[in-house]
Design a protein around this motif. Sequence first.
Motif, PDB file in Angstrom:
ATOM      1  N   MET A 109       2.038   1.324   1.879  1.00  0.00           N
ATOM      2  CA  MET A 109       1.570   0.802   0.599  1.00  0.00           C
ATOM      3  C   MET A 109       1.741   1.893  -0.448  1.00  0.00           C
ATOM      4  O   MET A 109       2.055   3.032  -0.124  1.00  0.00           O
ATOM      5  N   ALA A 110       1.521   1.512  -1.701  1.00  0.00           N
ATOM      6  CA  ALA A 110       1.618   2.492  -2.784  1.00  0.00           C
ATOM      7  C   ALA A 110       0.408   3.401  -2.730  1.00  0.00           C
ATOM      8  O   ALA A 110      -0.708   2.965  -2.974  1.00  0.00           O
ATOM      9  N   LEU A 111       0.602   4.688  -2.370  1.00  0.00           N
ATOM     10  CA  LEU A 111      -0.500   5.630  -2.210  1.00  0.00           C
ATOM     11  C   LEU A 111      -0.630   6.473  -3.471  1.00  0.00           C
ATOM     12  O   LEU A 111       0.275   7.230  -3.815  1.00  0.00           O
ATOM     13  N   ARG A 112      -1.760   6.324  -4.136  1.00  0.00           N
ATOM     14  CA  ARG A 112      -1.984   7.078  -5.358  1.00  0.00           C
ATOM     15  C   ARG A 112      -2.918   8.249  -5.122  1.00  0.00           C
ATOM     16  O   ARG A 112      -3.017   9.131  -5.950  1.00  0.00           O
ATOM     17  N   SER A 113      -3.652   8.258  -4.035  1.00  0.00           N
ATOM     18  CA  SER A 113      -4.617   9.316  -3.784  1.00  0.00           C
ATOM     19  C   SER A 113      -3.955  10.448  -3.003  1.00  0.00           C
ATOM     20  O   SER A 113      -3.261  10.234  -2.010  1.00  0.00           O
ATOM     21  N   ASP A 132      -5.550   0.399  10.942  1.00  0.00           N
ATOM     22  CA  ASP A 132      -6.751  -0.269  11.449  1.00  0.00           C
ATOM     23  C   ASP A 132      -8.004   0.071  10.672  1.00  0.00           C
ATOM     24  O   ASP A 132      -9.108  -0.303  11.070  1.00  0.00           O
ATOM     25  N   GLY A 133      -7.869   0.790   9.560  1.00  0.00           N
ATOM     26  CA  GLY A 133      -9.046   1.141   8.776  1.00  0.00           C
ATOM     27  C   GLY A 133      -9.737   2.409   9.228  1.00  0.00           C
ATOM     28  O   GLY A 133     -10.796   2.757   8.696  1.00  0.00           O
ATOM     29  N   PHE A 134      -9.167   3.117  10.211  1.00  0.00           N
ATOM     30  CA  PHE A 134      -9.746   4.366  10.712  1.00  0.00           C
ATOM     31  C   PHE A 134      -8.651   5.440  10.756  1.00  0.00           C
ATOM     32  O   PHE A 134      -8.135   5.773  11.821  1.00  0.00           O
ATOM     33  N   PRO A 135      -8.259   5.958   9.591  1.00  0.00           N
ATOM     34  CA  PRO A 135      -7.225   6.993   9.581  1.00  0.00           C
ATOM     35  C   PRO A 135      -7.703   8.258  10.279  1.00  0.00           C
ATOM     36  O   PRO A 135      -8.900   8.536  10.362  1.00  0.00           O
ATOM     37  N   VAL A 136      -6.738   9.026  10.781  1.00  0.00           N
ATOM     38  CA  VAL A 136      -7.029  10.250  11.539  1.00  0.00           C
ATOM     39  C   VAL A 136      -6.747  11.450  10.649  1.00  0.00           C
ATOM     40  O   VAL A 136      -5.711  11.509   9.970  1.00  0.00           O
ATOM     41  N   SER A 145     -13.751   6.401   8.871  1.00  0.00           N
ATOM     42  CA  SER A 145     -13.740   5.012   8.442  1.00  0.00           C
ATOM     43  C   SER A 145     -13.261   4.916   6.998  1.00  0.00           C
ATOM     44  O   SER A 145     -13.770   5.594   6.112  1.00  0.00           O
ATOM     45  N   ALA A 146     -12.257   4.068   6.763  1.00  0.00           N
ATOM     46  CA  ALA A 146     -11.727   3.859   5.409  1.00  0.00           C
ATOM     47  C   ALA A 146     -11.312   2.404   5.277  1.00  0.00           C
ATOM     48  O   ALA A 146     -10.135   2.075   5.162  1.00  0.00           O
ATOM     49  N   GLN A 147     -12.317   1.509   5.295  1.00  0.00           N
ATOM     50  CA  GLN A 147     -12.039   0.081   5.264  1.00  0.00           C
ATOM     51  C   GLN A 147     -11.600  -0.328   3.865  1.00  0.00           C
ATOM     52  O   GLN A 147     -12.077   0.196   2.864  1.00  0.00           O
ATOM     53  N   GLY A 148     -10.686  -1.283   3.811  1.00  0.00           N
ATOM     54  CA  GLY A 148     -10.238  -1.819   2.542  1.00  0.00           C
ATOM     55  C   GLY A 148      -9.446  -0.844   1.692  1.00  0.00           C
ATOM     56  O   GLY A 148      -9.358  -1.015   0.478  1.00  0.00           O
ATOM     57  N   GLY A 149      -8.896   0.197   2.302  1.00  0.00           N
ATOM     58  CA  GLY A 149      -8.120   1.162   1.538  1.00  0.00           C
ATOM     59  C   GLY A 149      -8.949   2.159   0.761  1.00  0.00           C
ATOM     60  O   GLY A 149      -8.410   2.959  -0.008  1.00  0.00           O
ATOM     61  N   SER A 150     -10.282   2.135   0.924  1.00  0.00           N
ATOM     62  CA  SER A 150     -11.141   3.074   0.204  1.00  0.00           C
ATOM     63  C   SER A 150     -10.958   4.487   0.761  1.00  0.00           C
ATOM     64  O   SER A 150     -10.901   4.692   1.977  1.00  0.00           O
ATOM     65  N   THR A 151     -10.894   5.455  -0.138  1.00  0.00           N
ATOM     66  CA  THR A 151     -10.686   6.845   0.277  1.00  0.00           C
ATOM     67  C   THR A 151     -11.952   7.685   0.158  1.00  0.00           C
ATOM     68  O   THR A 151     -11.899   8.902   0.319  1.00  0.00           O
TER      69      THR A 151
END
Length: 631
Positions: A109-113, A132-136, A145-151
């Motif tokens: 996806m377009a990553l702005r952060s 899966d909403g759990f980046p490493v 945990s980063a659900q919904g693309g929240s950083t």
Amino acid sequence: MGSVEDGSGLPELFPPTRLPLSPVWDYFGYPKNADGVIEENEHPRCKACRRSIISKQGILANMLRHLKFHHNSLFAELKLRTGGPRQYKERRHPSPVRTTPDELYPPKMALRSAVWKYFGYLKNSRGIIVPDGFPVCKLCLRKVSAQGGSTTNMMVHLQRYHLAEFAIMKLCSEETDDQVPKQTYQPSELHPPRDLLEPVWEHFGYPKDTDGVVQVDGRPVCKLCGSKVSCVGEDTKFLYRHLWKKHNSVYHEVKVATNSFREEEGREMPVLYPPTQKVKSAVWEYFGYLKDTEGAVVCDGFPICKLCQLNVSAKGGNTSNMFKHLKDHHKDIYDEIRPSEVVAGVCSPSELYAPDGQNSKLWDYFGYTKNVDGVLMEDGAPVCKICVHKLMSRGGTISNMMKHLLDSHDAVYAEVQAAIPTRPESELEPLELHLPTSDAVSPVWKYFGYLKDMDGAVVCDGFPICKICQQKVVAKAGNTTNMLIHLRAYHLDIYKEVKPAVAKKVLYRSLELYPPNGQSDIKLWDHFGYPRNAEGVLQDDRAPICKLCLRKLIKASSDGTPTTNMLRHLRKKHQAVYEEVQEAITALRTEWGIEPPELHPPTQNVTSPVWQFFGYLKDAQGSVVCDGFPI
């Protein structure tokens, strides 16, 4: 357990039969009836004082509060048995994932952060990134945990465990933001990565270094606004998206030129596939996913439009964004497929069936579909046979059906209204319905009321009964909105009669408002008052009207005064006047020698510090009057 002081000569109390039980039930219970059965309800009795406590759905909060305030020794004993206050364990750092930072990839996806520089997702056995909403974290290999693309959680993780990297990222965040270019370039200073690229590159490019080499860093600069846009390799989808959002007129010109360029180059459009073979939505004819090297469809949640090759977000199979894309960019296609999409798989009203036992006129115009096994799919959202529109599943099914007919099919609504059977008086037991209070003023109460119990008291349970059809309507706290909705859906003639009366407001001039007699807070009543009727009698209904905004306040309790509501209104709506009134009242009380009353907490065992600023008065016997309205 210590003994609970049981009342002598009173029946024994027993805990409920459900298991497992909390130790709190050692101090509460229910009596048994004549047959020896425990009478379980929502009002268990305290074994110490035999007082009934409200405990709905097995919630123990009121029971614990009762022990704490009325039987402190038993409450302390219960705390000792259960280990005292809850001990919170120190949050453990999650175990690291068995991988390496090189095996972690950002989502597609377009990553702005800039935080994604330190996080990523694993790939599955087929080489597909699994967001899966759990980046490493690439630094400590632990999941966040980063659900919904929240950083947010990723930022917090860096700040807590990797402070140095967090500081570096914050310093560089402005330089890596998509919307803030690192350097201002002239359009002539920006070049495409190579020659003979698609026309979209006429509006994007990279700068050259001192040696004249194009610096291809995957973030070309827009020549129109100077913003940097993500572009992995020569994938131009984010370039098109930027033009569509920021430069819409240029976007359409570029799309036409791109299609002509591809035809001249003899390029074949990539073959796109639906996520599964069972998709029913017609929109999937114009969207699809690519396949990987093993021939598996890559369902990454960003299907590609077959008409313009743009990616659209469609997580979880949701097709709303796909329809929006067609509506914005391919209106003729949207107008063609949207009517057939209202209910997928329904070809004609003959394929819609009413539920068993429903033979009213209303169900002649609604129905449910059947699955492949012939079973009726009653999901609470019937389909209209007239316009093949699927209703929402929230709220009452009948109400939604009537509302749909009223809004979309007036003639059919009138036909259904006329066909609604009115039960004969022999089948309708006459009900004597009463107002919730003697001063219920809304005209809608003319058609609703409550029953009385055996003692003759009106049972205001929040479900008034319609006097016309004897249906119950939800109306908590005296709110009449649902009652009006009921009249609109089932008794439209009555609704048209009542609605104007409900909407009518009586306006007064400030000179027509007078304070009641004998008021000490003269300054406060300079801004409030009551009207007088035709006979000149003051209409003191404990709901004064503000002279500043002519708003009628809510009615004060039967044993209270409206002063509190008046001060609250001034504080919220007229702050300057509120401060002036407060100063005048304080000065007046000082002049008259009125000392503030002595206030006391409800019990000596209160623990909240807020009780330092609130309290209750005492009665003539010296007992604290805990009336639920602390001062």
